[in-house]
Scaffold this motif. Sequence first.
Motif, mmCIF file in Angstrom:
data_model
loop_
_atom_site.group_PDB
_atom_site.id
_atom_site.type_symbol
_atom_site.label_atom_id
_atom_site.label_comp_id
_atom_site.label_asym_id
_atom_site.label_seq_id
_atom_site.Cartn_x
_atom_site.Cartn_y
_atom_site.Cartn_z
ATOM 1 N N LEU A 99 -52.382 40.192 78.050
ATOM 2 C CA LEU A 99 -51.470 41.132 78.693
ATOM 3 C C LEU A 99 -51.792 42.558 78.293
ATOM 4 C CD1 LEU A 99 -47.912 39.536 78.459
ATOM 5 C CD2 LEU A 99 -49.048 40.287 80.510
ATOM 6 N N SER A 100 -52.137 43.387 79.279
ATOM 7 C CA SER A 100 -52.360 44.808 79.067
ATOM 8 C C SER A 100 -53.290 45.099 77.897
ATOM 9 C CB SER A 100 -51.011 45.516 78.844
ATOM 10 O OG SER A 100 -50.159 45.269 79.934
ATOM 11 N N GLN A 101 -54.221 44.200 77.635
ATOM 12 C CA GLN A 101 -55.173 44.388 76.529
ATOM 13 C C GLN A 101 -54.436 44.701 75.228
ATOM 14 O OE1 GLN A 101 -58.708 43.963 76.961
ATOM 15 N NE2 GLN A 101 -57.730 42.981 78.683
ATOM 16 N N THR A 102 -53.518 43.814 74.814
ATOM 17 C CA THR A 102 -52.634 44.082 73.685
ATOM 18 C C THR A 102 -53.274 43.772 72.333
ATOM 19 O OG1 THR A 102 -51.718 41.860 73.999
ATOM 20 C CG2 THR A 102 -50.495 43.699 74.953
ATOM 21 N N GLN A 103 -54.580 43.848 72.243
ATOM 22 C CA GLN A 103 -55.282 43.617 70.973
ATOM 23 C C GLN A 103 -54.926 42.269 70.378
ATOM 24 O OE1 GLN A 103 -54.414 47.035 68.531
ATOM 25 N NE2 GLN A 103 -55.825 48.319 69.646
ATOM 26 N N ASN A 104 -54.724 41.300 71.311
ATOM 27 C CA ASN A 104 -54.522 39.912 70.919
ATOM 28 C C ASN A 104 -53.239 39.660 70.148
ATOM 29 O OD1 ASN A 104 -57.086 39.312 72.014
ATOM 30 N ND2 ASN A 104 -58.030 40.048 70.138
ATOM 31 N N GLU A 105 -52.265 40.568 70.249
ATOM 32 C CA GLU A 105 -50.975 40.312 69.639
ATOM 33 C C GLU A 105 -50.198 39.349 70.520
ATOM 34 O OE1 GLU A 105 -48.959 43.951 69.088
ATOM 35 O OE2 GLU A 105 -50.385 44.718 67.611
ATOM 36 N N ASN A 106 -49.264 38.607 69.922
ATOM 37 C CA ASN A 106 -48.419 37.699 70.683
ATOM 38 C C ASN A 106 -47.421 38.516 71.501
ATOM 39 O OD1 ASN A 106 -46.584 35.851 71.634
ATOM 40 N ND2 ASN A 106 -46.501 34.678 69.745
ATOM 41 N N PRO A 107 -47.516 38.522 72.839
ATOM 42 C CA PRO A 107 -46.624 39.339 73.660
ATOM 43 C C PRO A 107 -45.189 38.845 73.649
ATOM 44 C CG PRO A 107 -47.945 37.941 75.059
ATOM 45 C CD PRO A 107 -48.483 37.765 73.647
ATOM 46 N N HIS A 108 -44.955 37.649 73.095
ATOM 47 C CA HIS A 108 -43.614 37.076 73.108
ATOM 48 C C HIS A 108 -42.860 37.322 71.798
ATOM 49 C CE1 HIS A 108 -44.569 35.211 76.878
ATOM 50 N NE2 HIS A 108 -45.586 34.580 76.346
ATOM 51 N N LYS A 109 -43.442 38.071 70.882
ATOM 52 C CA LYS A 109 -42.788 38.325 69.613
ATOM 53 C C LYS A 109 -41.677 39.353 69.802
ATOM 54 C CE LYS A 109 -43.759 39.333 64.775
ATOM 55 N NZ LYS A 109 -44.812 39.687 63.785
ATOM 56 N N LEU A 110 -40.445 38.990 69.409
ATOM 57 C CA LEU A 110 -39.292 39.854 69.603
ATOM 58 C C LEU A 110 -38.797 40.393 68.269
ATOM 59 C CD1 LEU A 110 -37.169 37.725 72.097
ATOM 60 C CD2 LEU A 110 -38.621 39.669 72.632
ATOM 61 N N PRO A 111 -38.175 41.579 68.279
ATOM 62 C CA PRO A 111 -37.542 42.093 67.061
ATOM 63 C C PRO A 111 -36.478 41.113 66.569
ATOM 64 C CG PRO A 111 -37.730 43.818 68.720
ATOM 65 C CD PRO A 111 -38.115 42.537 69.391
ATOM 66 N N LYS A 112 -36.333 41.001 65.262
ATOM 67 C CA LYS A 112 -35.406 40.029 64.679
ATOM 68 C C LYS A 112 -33.966 40.286 65.098
ATOM 69 C CE LYS A 112 -38.169 38.827 60.609
ATOM 70 N NZ LYS A 112 -38.213 38.815 59.119
ATOM 71 N N ASN A 113 -33.592 41.570 65.212
ATOM 72 C CA ASN A 113 -32.199 41.870 65.557
ATOM 73 C C ASN A 113 -31.853 41.421 66.972
ATOM 74 O OD1 ASN A 113 -33.952 44.037 66.490
ATOM 75 N ND2 ASN A 113 -32.085 45.165 67.032
ATOM 76 N N ILE A 114 -32.816 41.554 67.898
ATOM 77 C CA ILE A 114 -32.579 41.105 69.276
ATOM 78 C C ILE A 114 -32.473 39.586 69.325
ATOM 79 C CG2 ILE A 114 -33.606 40.916 71.577
ATOM 80 C CD1 ILE A 114 -34.659 43.697 71.276
ATOM 81 N N LYS A 115 -33.367 38.925 68.610
ATOM 82 C CA LYS A 115 -33.321 37.457 68.574
ATOM 83 C C LYS A 115 -31.990 36.972 68.007
ATOM 84 C CE LYS A 115 -35.893 33.399 67.013
ATOM 85 N NZ LYS A 115 -37.092 32.908 66.287
#
Length: 235
Positions: A99-115
């Motif tokens: 996704l958008s060349q995100t340097q292979n980061e997990n695009p589904h990782k959410l901030p802990k407070n939102i989760k």
Amino acid sequence: MILNVCVKGIYLIERIADDQDENSPHYYVGQAVDIFKRWAQHCNENEQYIDKSIKKYGYTMFIFRILEKVSKESELNICETKWINHYKNKYGERQMYNLSQTQNENPHKLPKNIKSEIIQLFNEDIGRSIYAIAEKYEINWEDVMRIRKPLLKQKGLKYNNKIKNIVYVDSGETPKNWRGNKMTKSLSNKILSHNTKEVENRDIAAKCNISITDLEYFYKEYNKNDKQYNFADEI
């Protein structure tokens, strides 16, 4: 007899679709000076998001193919960008692992407070709309579904592939007042604005951040009730 062939170029890794997770990322476009060696690395390493997905589902759930061979290493970047754009335009960004060349980061990782807030919302009402939550936090609906999944189990619920809905494990019945797949009024308006003969359901689902299954169910309910649809409450 195995031939040690070195192929330079662009490759595609495609995850075989399954009914429950049909709209999660399915395509990864990559480049390599040795394509077959790179495929082996994806299967054995755990660095990129695509690597983690191969480990999760098993390599037999993925199709690997060569998209284009190149003669010069300097051509790789241009060709890779071309193919990434091709698949993004064809299937939508949400279907892409890169996704958008995100340097292979997990695009589904959410901030802990939102989760934590989403977990609290489901603890208060497990039957609330996943799309209302996705709208509120401006996140992928699949992220919401992943957070909800272990909470369903705690409450004796599960996803039924046959009827495409949540049911009680013991009885197989859908909980009363279940609104998990319902659209909010604002989201419904967005869906209907894209609903033309020229736009395919897959593209509408990607643009509106919903699953194809729930999109089709929305159309069915909306038309069946003469455009009187039971909207989900916005959060």
